[in-house]
Design a protein around this motif. Sequence first.
Motif, PDB file in Angstrom:
ATOM      1  N   GLY A  29     -21.238  -8.289  19.622  1.00 50.61           N
ATOM      2  CA  GLY A  29     -20.091  -7.867  20.411  1.00 50.61           C
ATOM      3  C   GLY A  29     -18.851  -8.660  20.094  1.00 50.61           C
ATOM      4  N   VAL A  30     -17.731  -8.167  20.612  1.00 46.49           N
ATOM      5  CA  VAL A  30     -16.466  -8.843  20.405  1.00 46.49           C
ATOM      6  C   VAL A  30     -15.802  -9.172  21.738  1.00 46.49           C
ATOM      7  N   VAL A  31     -15.011 -10.236  21.690  1.00 48.40           N
ATOM      8  CA  VAL A  31     -14.059 -10.551  22.746  1.00 48.40           C
ATOM      9  C   VAL A  31     -12.714 -10.162  22.127  1.00 48.40           C
ATOM     10  N   PRO A  32     -12.253  -8.928  22.388  1.00 49.51           N
ATOM     11  CA  PRO A  32     -11.050  -8.423  21.714  1.00 49.51           C
ATOM     12  C   PRO A  32      -9.766  -8.901  22.392  1.00 49.51           C
ATOM     13  N   ALA A  34      -5.522  -9.765  22.514  1.00 53.89           N
ATOM     14  CA  ALA A  34      -4.194  -9.393  22.044  1.00 53.89           C
ATOM     15  C   ALA A  34      -3.767 -10.421  20.996  1.00 53.89           C
ATOM     16  N   PRO A  35      -2.867 -10.053  20.076  1.00 48.37           N
ATOM     17  CA  PRO A  35      -2.460 -11.005  19.034  1.00 48.37           C
ATOM     18  C   PRO A  35      -1.959 -12.353  19.563  1.00 48.37           C
ATOM     19  N   ASP A  36      -1.328 -12.367  20.745  1.00 43.57           N
ATOM     20  CA  ASP A  36      -0.851 -13.640  21.308  1.00 43.57           C
ATOM     21  C   ASP A  36      -1.899 -14.330  22.178  1.00 43.57           C
ATOM     22  N   LYS A  37      -3.100 -13.772  22.224  1.00 40.42           N
ATOM     23  CA  LYS A  37      -4.247 -14.317  22.969  1.00 40.42           C
ATOM     24  C   LYS A  37      -4.009 -14.397  24.483  1.00 40.42           C
ATOM     25  N   SER A  38      -3.086 -13.587  24.993  1.00 39.78           N
ATOM     26  CA  SER A  38      -2.775 -13.624  26.420  1.00 39.78           C
ATOM     27  C   SER A  38      -3.663 -12.694  27.239  1.00 39.78           C
ATOM     28  N   LYS A  39      -4.303 -11.721  26.588  1.00 41.42           N
ATOM     29  CA  LYS A  39      -5.114 -10.739  27.307  1.00 41.42           C
ATOM     30  C   LYS A  39      -6.356 -10.383  26.497  1.00 41.42           C
ATOM     31  N   VAL A  40      -7.355  -9.869  27.219  1.00 39.52           N
ATOM     32  CA  VAL A  40      -8.591  -9.383  26.605  1.00 39.52           C
ATOM     33  C   VAL A  40      -8.755  -7.913  26.984  1.00 39.52           C
ATOM     34  N   MET A  41      -9.244  -7.122  26.051  1.00 36.72           N
ATOM     35  CA  MET A  41      -9.493  -5.718  26.342  1.00 36.72           C
ATOM     36  C   MET A  41     -10.935  -5.545  26.806  1.00 36.72           C
ATOM     37  N   GLY A  78     -12.277   2.183  20.595  1.00 36.08           N
ATOM     38  CA  GLY A  78     -11.265   2.801  19.742  1.00 36.08           C
ATOM     39  C   GLY A  78     -10.288   1.806  19.155  1.00 36.08           C
ATOM     40  N   ILE A  79     -10.769   0.566  18.984  1.00 34.05           N
ATOM     41  CA  ILE A  79      -9.893  -0.470  18.447  1.00 34.05           C
ATOM     42  C   ILE A  79     -10.372  -0.934  17.082  1.00 34.05           C
ATOM     43  N   ILE A  80      -9.385  -1.249  16.253  1.00 29.78           N
ATOM     44  CA  ILE A  80      -9.639  -1.867  14.959  1.00 29.78           C
ATOM     45  C   ILE A  80      -9.378  -3.355  15.185  1.00 29.78           C
ATOM     46  N   VAL A  81     -10.332  -4.180  14.793  1.00 25.17           N
ATOM     47  CA  VAL A  81     -10.218  -5.615  15.046  1.00 25.17           C
ATOM     48  C   VAL A  81     -10.357  -6.428  13.770  1.00 25.17           C
ATOM     49  N   ARG A  82      -9.791  -7.609  13.815  1.00 23.06           N
ATOM     50  CA  ARG A  82      -9.996  -8.607  12.770  1.00 23.06           C
ATOM     51  C   ARG A  82     -10.842  -9.704  13.400  1.00 23.06           C
ATOM     52  N   VAL A  83     -12.071  -9.844  12.935  1.00 21.94           N
ATOM     53  CA  VAL A  83     -12.965 -10.869  13.474  1.00 21.94           C
ATOM     54  C   VAL A  83     -12.436 -12.227  13.036  1.00 21.94           C
ATOM     55  N   GLU A  84     -12.245 -13.108  14.030  1.00 22.68           N
ATOM     56  CA  GLU A  84     -11.616 -14.403  13.774  1.00 22.68           C
ATOM     57  C   GLU A  84     -12.590 -15.567  13.839  1.00 22.68           C
ATOM     58  N   LYS A  85     -13.546 -15.504  14.781  1.00 19.15           N
ATOM     59  CA  LYS A  85     -14.344 -16.703  15.051  1.00 19.15           C
ATOM     60  C   LYS A  85     -15.700 -16.299  15.635  1.00 19.15           C
ATOM     61  N   ASP A  86     -16.739 -16.952  15.151  1.00 22.20           N
ATOM     62  CA  ASP A  86     -18.090 -16.769  15.698  1.00 22.20           C
ATOM     63  C   ASP A  86     -18.187 -17.587  16.982  1.00 22.20           C
ATOM     64  N   LEU A  87     -18.506 -16.931  18.082  1.00 18.73           N
ATOM     65  CA  LEU A  87     -18.614 -17.615  19.374  1.00 18.73           C
ATOM     66  C   LEU A  87     -20.035 -18.052  19.692  1.00 18.73           C
ATOM     67  N   PHE A 107     -21.614 -13.028  19.825  1.00 14.82           N
ATOM     68  CA  PHE A 107     -20.239 -12.605  20.096  1.00 14.82           C
ATOM     69  C   PHE A 107     -19.266 -13.230  19.107  1.00 14.82           C
ATOM     70  N   PHE A 108     -18.183 -12.482  18.879  1.00 13.35           N
ATOM     71  CA  PHE A 108     -17.121 -12.914  17.981  1.00 13.35           C
ATOM     72  C   PHE A 108     -15.784 -12.742  18.675  1.00 13.35           C
ATOM     73  N   GLU A 109     -14.910 -13.735  18.510  1.00 19.88           N
ATOM     74  CA  GLU A 109     -13.529 -13.551  18.945  1.00 19.88           C
ATOM     75  C   GLU A 109     -12.862 -12.676  17.896  1.00 19.88           C
ATOM     76  N   ALA A 110     -12.101 -11.690  18.349  1.00 19.59           N
ATOM     77  CA  ALA A 110     -11.439 -10.778  17.425  1.00 19.59           C
ATOM     78  C   ALA A 110     -10.039 -10.471  17.928  1.00 19.59           C
ATOM     79  N   THR A 111      -9.133 -10.257  16.996  1.00 24.64           N
ATOM     80  CA  THR A 111      -7.778  -9.839  17.326  1.00 24.64           C
ATOM     81  C   THR A 111      -7.692  -8.330  17.155  1.00 24.64           C
ATOM     82  N   VAL A 112      -7.159  -7.662  18.163  1.00 21.14           N
ATOM     83  CA  VAL A 112      -6.966  -6.215  18.076  1.00 21.14           C
ATOM     84  C   VAL A 112      -5.750  -5.964  17.184  1.00 21.14           C
TER      85      VAL A 112
END
Length: 156
Positions: A29-32, A34-41, A78-87, A107-112
């Motif tokens: 799974g992902v923790v998706p 926002a690019p500024d890391k202020s919100k999660v989807m 329905g999101i395209i993500v860039r996986v950033e970090k293995d959680l 889980f992976f941290e990902a940027t939408v």
Amino acid sequence: MPEPKYSMTSRTGSDNQRYGSKGERLVAGVVPLAPDKSKVMLIQSSSRKGWVLPKGGWEKDEKTAAAAAAREAWEEAGIIVRVEKDLGTILDNRPTQNSAPKACYQFFEATVTEARAEWPEKAKRERRWFSYTDATAQLAQRPELTEALRRSGIRR
């Protein structure tokens, strides 16, 4: 580099599902964020009884859990993500018949990077951005999801 193909059909069934050495289901799974890391989807659960992180079974034909997590983000949110970090892994220790963990989540941290108007599970799910505080309240009944969010770099 060509864009990966995004199927409009969700994978279903357990024939291709991976299981761990104790019989636990392997889930990616992902923790998706926002690019500024202020919100999660978050997305509505398939039963529409609550909000969850995008996640699902890691299948045998997927080389990595990160690839499975990115696929689940597409199918469910329905999101395209860039996986950033293995959680890391989180065990779901709810009781099962054979005393094995029910699931092992990776889980992976990902940027939408994109949210598309049409996606495979649009008819069954909504998606919504939440602050850290609001997301933790929504995920309160799911400790494994709360832990993944806690491990992420979301701004608190």
